[in-house]
Design a protein around this motif. Structure first.
Motif, PDB file in Angstrom:
ATOM      1  N   THR A   2      26.464  12.397  29.510  1.00  0.00           N
ATOM      2  CA  THR A   2      26.231  13.487  30.446  1.00  0.00           C
ATOM      3  C   THR A   2      25.028  14.283  29.984  1.00  0.00           C
ATOM      4  O   THR A   2      24.951  14.694  28.827  1.00  0.00           O
ATOM      5  CB  THR A   2      27.476  14.394  30.547  1.00  0.00           C
ATOM      6  OG1 THR A   2      28.569  13.584  31.007  1.00  0.00           O
ATOM      7  CG2 THR A   2      27.254  15.527  31.523  1.00  0.00           C
ATOM      8  N   ILE A   3      24.093  14.477  30.893  1.00  0.00           N
ATOM      9  CA  ILE A   3      22.878  15.241  30.612  1.00  0.00           C
ATOM     10  C   ILE A   3      23.118  16.659  31.108  1.00  0.00           C
ATOM     11  O   ILE A   3      23.503  16.862  32.252  1.00  0.00           O
ATOM     12  CB  ILE A   3      21.649  14.616  31.312  1.00  0.00           C
ATOM     13  CG1 ILE A   3      21.330  13.247  30.704  1.00  0.00           C
ATOM     14  CG2 ILE A   3      20.428  15.507  31.169  1.00  0.00           C
ATOM     15  CD1 ILE A   3      22.127  12.118  31.225  1.00  0.00           C
ATOM     16  N   THR A   4      22.906  17.615  30.218  1.00  0.00           N
ATOM     17  CA  THR A   4      23.165  19.010  30.552  1.00  0.00           C
ATOM     18  C   THR A   4      21.883  19.820  30.429  1.00  0.00           C
ATOM     19  O   THR A   4      20.835  19.304  30.051  1.00  0.00           O
ATOM     20  CB  THR A   4      24.228  19.608  29.604  1.00  0.00           C
ATOM     21  OG1 THR A   4      23.685  19.642  28.280  1.00  0.00           O
ATOM     22  CG2 THR A   4      25.513  18.789  29.605  1.00  0.00           C
ATOM     23  N   SER A   5      22.002  21.092  30.689  1.00  0.00           N
ATOM     24  CA  SER A   5      20.837  21.982  30.600  1.00  0.00           C
ATOM     25  C   SER A   5      20.399  22.215  29.153  1.00  0.00           C
ATOM     26  O   SER A   5      19.378  22.843  28.914  1.00  0.00           O
ATOM     27  CB  SER A   5      21.148  23.313  31.278  1.00  0.00           C
ATOM     28  OG  SER A   5      22.251  23.931  30.651  1.00  0.00           O
ATOM     29  N   GLU A   6      21.147  21.708  28.174  1.00  0.00           N
ATOM     30  CA  GLU A   6      20.746  21.832  26.768  1.00  0.00           C
ATOM     31  C   GLU A   6      19.627  20.867  26.399  1.00  0.00           C
ATOM     32  O   GLU A   6      18.999  21.000  25.354  1.00  0.00           O
ATOM     33  CB  GLU A   6      21.956  21.607  25.867  1.00  0.00           C
ATOM     34  CG  GLU A   6      23.015  22.690  26.020  1.00  0.00           C
ATOM     35  CD  GLU A   6      24.262  22.393  25.208  1.00  0.00           C
ATOM     36  OE1 GLU A   6      24.217  21.496  24.335  1.00  0.00           O
ATOM     37  OE2 GLU A   6      25.267  23.063  25.448  1.00  0.00           O
ATOM     38  N   THR A   7      19.365  19.923  27.264  1.00  0.00           N
ATOM     39  CA  THR A   7      18.295  18.954  27.038  1.00  0.00           C
ATOM     40  C   THR A   7      16.944  19.658  27.142  1.00  0.00           C
ATOM     41  O   THR A   7      16.732  20.473  28.026  1.00  0.00           O
ATOM     42  CB  THR A   7      18.390  17.822  28.087  1.00  0.00           C
ATOM     43  OG1 THR A   7      19.658  17.189  27.959  1.00  0.00           O
ATOM     44  CG2 THR A   7      17.288  16.812  27.906  1.00  0.00           C
ATOM     45  N   SER A   8      16.024  19.334  26.235  1.00  0.00           N
ATOM     46  CA  SER A   8      14.681  19.930  26.231  1.00  0.00           C
ATOM     47  C   SER A   8      13.621  19.014  26.832  1.00  0.00           C
ATOM     48  O   SER A   8      12.667  19.476  27.435  1.00  0.00           O
ATOM     49  CB  SER A   8      14.253  20.285  24.813  1.00  0.00           C
ATOM     50  OG  SER A   8      15.107  21.256  24.266  1.00  0.00           O
ATOM     51  N   ILE A   9      13.793  17.708  26.607  1.00  0.00           N
ATOM     52  CA  ILE A   9      12.802  16.742  27.085  1.00  0.00           C
ATOM     53  C   ILE A   9      13.526  15.533  27.666  1.00  0.00           C
ATOM     54  O   ILE A   9      14.478  15.022  27.064  1.00  0.00           O
ATOM     55  CB  ILE A   9      11.860  16.282  25.952  1.00  0.00           C
ATOM     56  CG1 ILE A   9      11.074  17.470  25.384  1.00  0.00           C
ATOM     57  CG2 ILE A   9      10.902  15.190  26.443  1.00  0.00           C
ATOM     58  CD1 ILE A   9      10.261  17.136  24.145  1.00  0.00           C
TER      59      ILE A   9
END
Length: 151
Positions: free
Chosen positions: A40-47
């Protein structure tokens, strides 16, 4: 069986989402990796690095293979490879087995209708995320430029 049903629903929702643009909020979405594990990709991802052609995927793989196995995690980065245009027999027999040799996760897009990320021929699409929003999008084509993303 239930896991496949849930994954199918997530993929449908994800595939119907609009293309990400600058200032768009990045919603939580999920993709499977080369081991069929859901991430799961969340808003904590930077790039977010996205490749669409074999050449650009190889470029990213060459770059990541020279890094520690936790490089993506330390940099809050995900690598997505859109393999939707590769014939499924090739994906099953060659692409996925080769990807399983890598020491990092490669999230996969199987659906040709998925237009969440902008594709430019022979370019890696790089999305820079801050506070859950897309702040910049770059299109690069060399390891030198890829190194610059992480400086």
């Amino acid at each position: 069986m239930l896991q496949k049903l849930i994954l199918s629903m997530m993929v449908c929702i994800y595939a119907n989402a609009g293309t990400l643009k600058i200032d768009d909020k990045i919603s939580t979405f999920s993709l499977v990796n080369q081991f069929d594990k859901i991430h799961t990709i969340t808003s904590e991802t930077s790039i977010i690095m996205v490749t669409f052609q074999n050449e650009t995927a190889n470029l990213v793989n060459d770059f990541l293979s020279s890094k520690n196995s936790d490089f993506l995690d330390k940099n809050h980065t995900i690598f997505i490879n859109n393999i939707s245009y590769t014939p499924s027999i090739i994906v099953k027999m060659f692409t996925i087995p080769k990807m399983r040799d890598y020491k990092y996760d490669i999230l996969l897009i199987y659906n040709k209708n998925n237009k969440k990320f902008i594709e430019k021929e022979k370019k890696i699409s790089i999305y820079f995320i801050e506070n859950g929003s897309v702040k910049d999008i770059k299109f690069i084509s060399s390891i030198y430029e890829l190194e610059g993303v992480f400086k």
